[in-house]
Design a protein around this motif. Sequence first.
Motif, PDB file in Angstrom:
ATOM      1  N   TYR A 128    -119.994   1.687 -22.438  1.00 52.83           N
ATOM      2  CA  TYR A 128    -119.638   0.485 -21.695  1.00 52.83           C
ATOM      3  C   TYR A 128    -120.875  -0.340 -21.367  1.00 52.83           C
ATOM      4  O   TYR A 128    -120.829  -1.572 -21.331  1.00 52.83           O
ATOM      5  N   TRP A 129    -121.992   0.341 -21.132  1.00 56.53           N
ATOM      6  CA  TRP A 129    -123.223  -0.372 -20.806  1.00 56.53           C
ATOM      7  C   TRP A 129    -123.731  -1.171 -22.007  1.00 56.53           C
ATOM      8  O   TRP A 129    -124.112  -2.332 -21.863  1.00 56.53           O
ATOM      9  N   SER A 130    -123.723  -0.595 -23.189  1.00 59.57           N
ATOM     10  CA  SER A 130    -124.201  -1.334 -24.367  1.00 59.57           C
ATOM     11  C   SER A 130    -123.280  -2.508 -24.685  1.00 59.57           C
ATOM     12  O   SER A 130    -123.751  -3.577 -25.084  1.00 59.57           O
ATOM     13  N   TYR A 131    -121.959  -2.340 -24.488  1.00 63.79           N
ATOM     14  CA  TYR A 131    -121.050  -3.470 -24.684  1.00 63.79           C
ATOM     15  C   TYR A 131    -121.379  -4.580 -23.697  1.00 63.79           C
ATOM     16  O   TYR A 131    -121.376  -5.772 -24.046  1.00 63.79           O
ATOM     17  N   ALA A 132    -121.630  -4.187 -22.454  1.00 65.58           N
ATOM     18  CA  ALA A 132    -121.947  -5.180 -21.423  1.00 65.58           C
ATOM     19  C   ALA A 132    -123.253  -5.903 -21.745  1.00 65.58           C
ATOM     20  O   ALA A 132    -123.367  -7.114 -21.538  1.00 65.58           O
ATOM     21  N   VAL A 133    -124.244  -5.169 -22.247  1.00 64.35           N
ATOM     22  CA  VAL A 133    -125.527  -5.781 -22.582  1.00 64.35           C
ATOM     23  C   VAL A 133    -125.366  -6.792 -23.717  1.00 64.35           C
ATOM     24  O   VAL A 133    -126.033  -7.835 -23.744  1.00 64.35           O
ATOM     25  N   ILE A 134    -124.465  -6.511 -24.658  1.00 68.28           N
ATOM     26  CA  ILE A 134    -124.199  -7.473 -25.728  1.00 68.28           C
ATOM     27  C   ILE A 134    -123.625  -8.757 -25.140  1.00 68.28           C
ATOM     28  O   ILE A 134    -124.044  -9.871 -25.488  1.00 68.28           O
ATOM     29  N   GLY A 135    -122.658  -8.634 -24.229  1.00 65.03           N
ATOM     30  CA  GLY A 135    -122.118  -9.814 -23.569  1.00 65.03           C
ATOM     31  C   GLY A 135    -123.165 -10.554 -22.756  1.00 65.03           C
ATOM     32  O   GLY A 135    -123.216 -11.796 -22.767  1.00 65.03           O
ATOM     33  N   PHE A 136    -124.009  -9.813 -22.063  1.00 65.38           N
ATOM     34  CA  PHE A 136    -125.132 -10.381 -21.305  1.00 65.38           C
ATOM     35  C   PHE A 136    -126.038 -11.208 -22.224  1.00 65.38           C
ATOM     36  O   PHE A 136    -126.451 -12.324 -21.877  1.00 65.38           O
ATOM     37  N   SER A 137    -126.285 -10.699 -23.418  1.00 64.91           N
ATOM     38  CA  SER A 137    -127.155 -11.395 -24.370  1.00 64.91           C
ATOM     39  C   SER A 137    -126.541 -12.706 -24.832  1.00 64.91           C
ATOM     40  O   SER A 137    -127.240 -13.713 -24.979  1.00 64.91           O
ATOM     41  N   THR A 158    -124.411 -19.008 -14.916  1.00 65.56           N
ATOM     42  CA  THR A 158    -125.347 -18.168 -14.153  1.00 65.56           C
ATOM     43  C   THR A 158    -124.649 -17.337 -13.072  1.00 65.56           C
ATOM     44  O   THR A 158    -124.969 -16.156 -12.898  1.00 65.56           O
ATOM     45  N   LEU A 159    -123.698 -17.946 -12.359  1.00 65.72           N
ATOM     46  CA  LEU A 159    -123.053 -17.212 -11.265  1.00 65.72           C
ATOM     47  C   LEU A 159    -122.137 -16.094 -11.777  1.00 65.72           C
ATOM     48  O   LEU A 159    -122.219 -14.962 -11.272  1.00 65.72           O
ATOM     49  N   PRO A 160    -121.261 -16.348 -12.779  1.00 67.89           N
ATOM     50  CA  PRO A 160    -120.505 -15.214 -13.328  1.00 67.89           C
ATOM     51  C   PRO A 160    -121.399 -14.130 -13.917  1.00 67.89           C
ATOM     52  O   PRO A 160    -121.071 -12.940 -13.835  1.00 67.89           O
ATOM     53  N   LEU A 161    -122.539 -14.541 -14.498  1.00 66.51           N
ATOM     54  CA  LEU A 161    -123.461 -13.547 -15.041  1.00 66.51           C
ATOM     55  C   LEU A 161    -124.005 -12.658 -13.930  1.00 66.51           C
ATOM     56  O   LEU A 161    -124.124 -11.441 -14.115  1.00 66.51           O
ATOM     57  N   MET A 162    -124.332 -13.240 -12.789  1.00 64.89           N
ATOM     58  CA  MET A 162    -124.830 -12.448 -11.662  1.00 64.89           C
ATOM     59  C   MET A 162    -123.777 -11.467 -11.167  1.00 64.89           C
ATOM     60  O   MET A 162    -124.049 -10.269 -10.980  1.00 64.89           O
ATOM     61  N   TRP A 163    -122.541 -11.952 -10.973  1.00 59.25           N
ATOM     62  CA  TRP A 163    -121.474 -11.076 -10.483  1.00 59.25           C
ATOM     63  C   TRP A 163    -121.138  -9.997 -11.508  1.00 59.25           C
ATOM     64  O   TRP A 163    -120.812  -8.859 -11.124  1.00 59.25           O
ATOM     65  N   ALA A 164    -121.226 -10.326 -12.787  1.00 55.25           N
ATOM     66  CA  ALA A 164    -120.975  -9.324 -13.818  1.00 55.25           C
ATOM     67  C   ALA A 164    -122.028  -8.217 -13.768  1.00 55.25           C
ATOM     68  O   ALA A 164    -121.710  -7.034 -13.957  1.00 55.25           O
ATOM     69  N   LEU A 219    -130.524 -11.924 -13.435  1.00 54.08           N
ATOM     70  CA  LEU A 219    -131.347 -10.914 -14.106  1.00 54.08           C
ATOM     71  C   LEU A 219    -131.635  -9.743 -13.167  1.00 54.08           C
ATOM     72  O   LEU A 219    -131.626  -8.577 -13.594  1.00 54.08           O
ATOM     73  N   GLY A 220    -131.867 -10.035 -11.892  1.00 48.13           N
ATOM     74  CA  GLY A 220    -132.086  -8.967 -10.923  1.00 48.13           C
ATOM     75  C   GLY A 220    -130.875  -8.072 -10.775  1.00 48.13           C
ATOM     76  O   GLY A 220    -130.998  -6.853 -10.611  1.00 48.13           O
ATOM     77  N   ALA A 221    -129.678  -8.680 -10.852  1.00 49.01           N
ATOM     78  CA  ALA A 221    -128.454  -7.884 -10.761  1.00 49.01           C
ATOM     79  C   ALA A 221    -128.284  -6.977 -11.979  1.00 49.01           C
ATOM     80  O   ALA A 221    -127.829  -5.838 -11.860  1.00 49.01           O
ATOM     81  N   TRP A 222    -128.653  -7.461 -13.140  1.00 49.31           N
ATOM     82  CA  TRP A 222    -128.499  -6.674 -14.363  1.00 49.31           C
ATOM     83  C   TRP A 222    -129.595  -5.629 -14.532  1.00 49.31           C
ATOM     84  O   TRP A 222    -129.361  -4.566 -15.122  1.00 49.31           O
ATOM     85  N   LEU A 223    -130.785  -5.930 -14.035  1.00 51.96           N
ATOM     86  CA  LEU A 223    -131.935  -5.056 -14.282  1.00 51.96           C
ATOM     87  C   LEU A 223    -132.298  -4.180 -13.090  1.00 51.96           C
ATOM     88  O   LEU A 223    -132.990  -3.173 -13.255  1.00 51.96           O
ATOM     89  N   GLY A 224    -131.870  -4.581 -11.880  1.00 56.86           N
ATOM     90  CA  GLY A 224    -132.349  -3.925 -10.678  1.00 56.86           C
ATOM     91  C   GLY A 224    -133.641  -4.569 -10.206  1.00 56.86           C
ATOM     92  O   GLY A 224    -134.385  -5.152 -11.010  1.00 56.86           O
ATOM     93  N   TRP A 225    -133.921  -4.474  -8.925  1.00 57.69           N
ATOM     94  CA  TRP A 225    -135.090  -5.168  -8.357  1.00 57.69           C
ATOM     95  C   TRP A 225    -136.392  -4.653  -8.937  1.00 57.69           C
ATOM     96  O   TRP A 225    -137.399  -5.367  -8.957  1.00 57.69           O
TER      97      TRP A 225
END
Length: 289
Positions: A128-137, A158-164, A219-225
């Motif tokens: 699920y994480w790799s699928y999500a990263v593809i969508g993120f890209s 940008t906002l849906p990307l953050m919440w995702a 990006l902080g939400a996807w990567l962590g602080w």
Amino acid sequence: MELFVYYPWLFPLFATILGLIVGSFLNVVIYRLPRIMERDWHAECYDCFPDQMTAPPQETFNLSYPASTCPQCDSKIKFYDNIPVISWLLLRGKCRQCSNPISVRYPLIELLTGAMALTIALYLPASYWSYAVIGFSFVLVALTFIDFDTQLLPDQLTLPLMWAGIATALLGWAPHSLQDAVVGAMAGYLSLWSVYWLFKLITKKEGMGYGDFKLLAALGAWLGWQMLPMVILLSSVLGAVFGIIQLRLAGQDNQTPFSFGPYLAIAGWIAILWGDNITHWYFTSILGF
């Protein structure tokens, strides 16, 4: 997902085909979304000042309607002329009806999204994480080219990307915790927001747009602080080098504003795949820890 386990080659193939198809759709998003935003702004201004503005256009215009047409002869593009990359090659980069040149950027974006999806599928196992990263890209590609074209980073992306990104941590897909994702979103926004106001207080000028804050929050939400310092440093280096080259090629001086979002996006994509390796290399090889 079990199918990808039994046939490991299937995931990279599926990801590449998906990337090519989505890349074709992203060409539409990149072109139309800024124009949809302009129409919305026009309509809002007209509602407030109807006596001082012309009425906004009434015809429907969104990501799916009207159908794509040639800008020169206005002929509708047939489905068989809209196959990613292949149609452009078969048509030799020209409209079937009037031979008007079709920008090479369209197949290049399709190839880019296909290559990014393939890279993710080769580097990350099917999950699920790799699928999500593809969508993120995919979203980063759209933001990058919209920012290059218009110096806008739409809230619609940008906002849906953050919440995702927060959602992936909440669902347990991300390699970091929900707390790290939430703190990353907060720290990402506040770090550039603070730089913006400090620069404005000192110079009385605006150094960047609010879209950059929201993109770094995503990006902080996807990567962590923990990854934010590397993203900021890498994007700053990329922006300084390639931004100056971009201005020089355009015949502009260093005071001319340029898009910073693409370099944040590039740094974020590098960090989500190789951030841990880069951090480990830095601390062991450079600092000697």
